[in-house]
Motif scaffolding. Structure first.
Motif, PDB file in Angstrom:
ATOM      1  N   GLY A  29      37.411  44.229  48.315  1.00 18.20           N
ATOM      2  CA  GLY A  29      37.691  43.563  49.579  1.00 18.20           C
ATOM      3  C   GLY A  29      37.881  42.064  49.447  1.00 18.20           C
ATOM      4  O   GLY A  29      38.551  41.447  50.286  1.00 18.20           O
ATOM      5  N   ALA A  30      37.288  41.471  48.384  1.00 14.73           N
ATOM      6  CA  ALA A  30      37.405  40.023  48.217  1.00 14.73           C
ATOM      7  C   ALA A  30      38.680  39.614  47.489  1.00 14.73           C
ATOM      8  O   ALA A  30      39.012  38.423  47.469  1.00 14.73           O
ATOM      9  N   ILE A  31      39.378  40.574  46.894  1.00 17.16           N
ATOM     10  CA  ILE A  31      40.565  40.227  46.109  1.00 17.16           C
ATOM     11  C   ILE A  31      41.661  39.582  46.970  1.00 17.16           C
ATOM     12  O   ILE A  31      42.224  38.550  46.581  1.00 17.16           O
ATOM     13  N   TYR A  85      38.405  27.690  52.497  1.00 14.46           N
ATOM     14  CA  TYR A  85      37.009  28.085  52.744  1.00 14.46           C
ATOM     15  C   TYR A  85      36.884  29.435  53.446  1.00 14.46           C
ATOM     16  O   TYR A  85      36.078  30.275  53.026  1.00 14.46           O
ATOM     17  N   PRO A  86      37.641  29.718  54.523  1.00 22.76           N
ATOM     18  CA  PRO A  86      37.465  31.027  55.181  1.00 22.76           C
ATOM     19  C   PRO A  86      37.835  32.210  54.300  1.00 22.76           C
ATOM     20  O   PRO A  86      37.398  33.337  54.575  1.00 22.76           O
ATOM     21  N   TYR A  87      38.641  32.005  53.256  1.00 17.86           N
ATOM     22  CA  TYR A  87      39.076  33.107  52.404  1.00 17.86           C
ATOM     23  C   TYR A  87      38.187  33.298  51.176  1.00 17.86           C
ATOM     24  O   TYR A  87      38.401  34.248  50.416  1.00 17.86           O
ATOM     25  N   GLY A 124      42.816  35.809  46.350  1.00 16.98           N
ATOM     26  CA  GLY A 124      44.202  35.496  45.984  1.00 16.98           C
ATOM     27  C   GLY A 124      44.786  34.396  46.849  1.00 16.98           C
ATOM     28  O   GLY A 124      45.472  33.497  46.357  1.00 16.98           O
ATOM     29  N   ILE A 125      44.499  34.452  48.160  1.00 14.55           N
ATOM     30  CA  ILE A 125      44.996  33.400  49.056  1.00 14.55           C
ATOM     31  C   ILE A 125      44.361  32.057  48.708  1.00 14.55           C
ATOM     32  O   ILE A 125      45.031  31.013  48.688  1.00 14.55           O
ATOM     33  N   ALA A 126      43.039  32.063  48.404  1.00 16.84           N
ATOM     34  CA  ALA A 126      42.360  30.809  48.046  1.00 16.84           C
ATOM     35  C   ALA A 126      42.938  30.231  46.753  1.00 16.84           C
ATOM     36  O   ALA A 126      43.167  29.013  46.651  1.00 16.84           O
TER      37      ALA A 126
END
Length: 542
Positions: A259-261, A322-324, A265-267
């Motif tokens: 779920g964190a991928i 930060y939110p990602y 990736g966006i970060a």
């Protein structure tokens, strides 16, 4: 005939219980609500079957559990049919063990979040009861117990063998590690510097192997214990809970990683864009610092401007990413953010003040590295102009670190800014009595400056009469020093003062300044014929 009679008996009992439940369940609209009951768990043979939460026909949950245990134990001890089934009665369900009623599942016993409906709760309880029946039969089977003991013995032997293998591999790796590290560290170099230092790298690898060994040992022990407990009926629930907990933790971690991928990736994309923006801004500012482009941007302010621009870009990228970031929405991450913000707010007053003072000094060009300055009571050559502090080297070899806020709040004398070319200003003050011709004093001071190595002849030294005090005039000698010579200002002033004393002694002029307690017998004045006493230069001054 016997089975037919048993079926009729079950049906009759079910109808009777239906009538009783229908008669006891509805409450008048004006009747007071029953008191909340304490939930009691029904557990048979160490396995949880059902949780009773409400009273039924005057029986409390505790009494219902005792009654269900008695019925199930009696049925398990008998040799009759032990099939498990459910029978609906109005809105409740009978759970039957053979031809006997084990217990009743009512709507008030069901937790909707856990089961969803009364039927699902009854079916789940029946399945668990059926599992208890099977495990009871297994526990009474000598063949099954022997097979379980053999499986545990094999698992224990495999467990001990794997432990020995872990210790054996670790011992071999620690034995071969020094040879490998001394053979290959020269392959990783930055210039002539080795990246890997064997003396520090070996303890790190040893600690990592120690940590890996204990992780594997604990994991194998956990799996061995869960397998052994699952072999026997009574301890099987414990083994299943161990295995399910490990699977749940593994699944939770795997789902968290998966779920964190996307957010990660966006970060990373944001950080890569920020890195490109930093490179572009550096090249742009370097071109803008060319002479004739911007007055405030030159080779002195280019470096701090580049740093500030890079810092602003990275802070903006961090705020966007930060939110990602994984875990950004957790309470721990929020608490850490609050703690960091509190620490920054508490220490921001002094830090921001020092940084602002450093920016003021940089962009106003008050100081430059290599200039000779006097800051308050300290004087020396500026060696480093930083964001928070400035370092100067005194003539005595001391290195002073001065906060930038102190520099902006005090008077700063720059002895290098107004000179011709590179260099700094040297000045000294003497007081001579009024009975000595001022032209002679001026000539003596210029002669002393001429004799001092390191004093620049062009521009020539100058003497100023800065004050006419009560007992003497004050003379200030101002000259420019040659910075290329390796001579500190303190040493240069020492040589200048020594030459002043020598020159005044050669011409018989007293340096000691007079202080009168009463009027002198003779007036302290200079006759006109002595106005041009040596080494004064004759001028048409009147």
């Amino acid at each position: 005939m016997r089975s037919r009679a048993r079926e009729w008996l079950v049906i009759g009992g079910s109808l009777l219980w239906s009538m009783l439940i229908w008669a006891a369940d509805p409450l008048p609209s004006d009747a007071p609500a029953p008191a909340a009951q304490t939930p009691v768990e029904l557990k048979v043979a160490n396995r949880s079957i059902m949780v009773f939460r409400a009273s039924l026909l005057g029986e409390t949950p505790e009494f219902r559990v005792k009654r269900a245990k008695a019925v199930i134990t009696e049925a398990l001890d008998s040799t009759d049919d032990l099939s498990v089934s459910i029978d609906p009665i109005q809105s409740s369900y009978l759970v039957l063990l053979g031809s006997k009623r084990a217990f009743i599942v009512t709507p008030k016993d069901v937790d909707e979040l856990e089961y969803g409906s009364v039927q699902q709760a009854a079916e789940g309880a029946a399945n668990k009861l059926h599992q208890v029946v099977g495990e009871t039969q297994e526990a009474r089977s000598v063949r099954f117990i022997v097979q379980a003991l053999i499986g545990c013995a094999v698992a224990t032997a495999l467990y001990l063998g794997l432990l020995w293998g872990i210790y054996f591999i670790r011992r071999k790796m620690l034995k071969a590690l020094p040879e490998i590290m001394t053979r290959h560290p020269h392959a990783l170099k930055v210039g002539e510097t080795e990246v890997v230092d064997v003396h520090y790298f070996y303890p790190l690898i040893r600690r990592l192997l120690w940590m890996l060994r204990w992780v594997l040992v604990l994991l194998l022990s956990y799996e061995w214990l869960g397998f052994v407990l699952s072999r026997f009926p009574y301890t099987r629930p414990w083994g299943e809970s161990l295995n399910s907990y490990l699977l749940n933790v593994t699944g939770y971690l795997f789902e968290g990683i998966i779920g964190a991928i996307p957010g990660l990736g966006i970060a990373l994309a944001i950080f890569f864009i920020a890195r490109g923006g930093v490179s572009f801004s550096q090249r742009l500012l370097k071109r803008m610092a060319a002479p004739g482009t911007l007055s405030w941007l030159n080779h002195e302010t280019l470096q701090p401007t580049t740093r500030l621009t890079s810092l602003a870009i990275w802070l903006f990228a961090l705020a966007m990413a930060y939110p990602y970031l994984p875990g950004a929405g957790t309470d721990a991450f929020k608490g850490l953010s609050v703690l960091i913000g509190l620490m920054i707010s508490l220490g921001a007053s002094s830090v921001v003040g020092q940084a602002a003072a450093g920016l003021i000094l940089t962009y106003t060009r008050t100081l430059r590295p290599g200039e000779f300055v006097r800051i308050g009571e300290h004087e020396g050559t500026v060696t480093e102009l930083g964001m928070f502090t400035t370092r100067i080297r005194t003539g005595l070899g001391e290195v002073l670190t001065i906060p930038n806020s102190m520099i902006t709040s005090t008077v700063t004398k720059n002895y290098s800014r107004a000179v011709q070319g590179a260099g700094y200003v040297v000045d000294t003050t003497v007081t001579i009595g009024y009975d000595t011709p001022w032209r002679q004093v001026e000539g003596l001071l210029l002669e002393a400056a001429k004799r001092t190595p390191g004093i620049l002849e062009i521009p020539p030294a100058q003497v100023f009469q800065i004050a006419l005090s009560d007992f003497y005039p004050e003379y200030r000698l101002v000259a420019q020093a040659i910075p290329t010579q390796a001579r500190p200002r303190a040493e240069l002033l020492t040589m200048l003062h020594a030459n002043i004393q020598d020159v005044f002694n050669e011409y018989g002029v007293q340096i000691m300044s007079p202080h009168y307690m009463f009027d002198p017998l003779q007036a302290k004045r200079v006759p006109k014929e002595q106005w041009f006493a040596a080494p004064a230069q004759h001028r048409n001054d009147t």
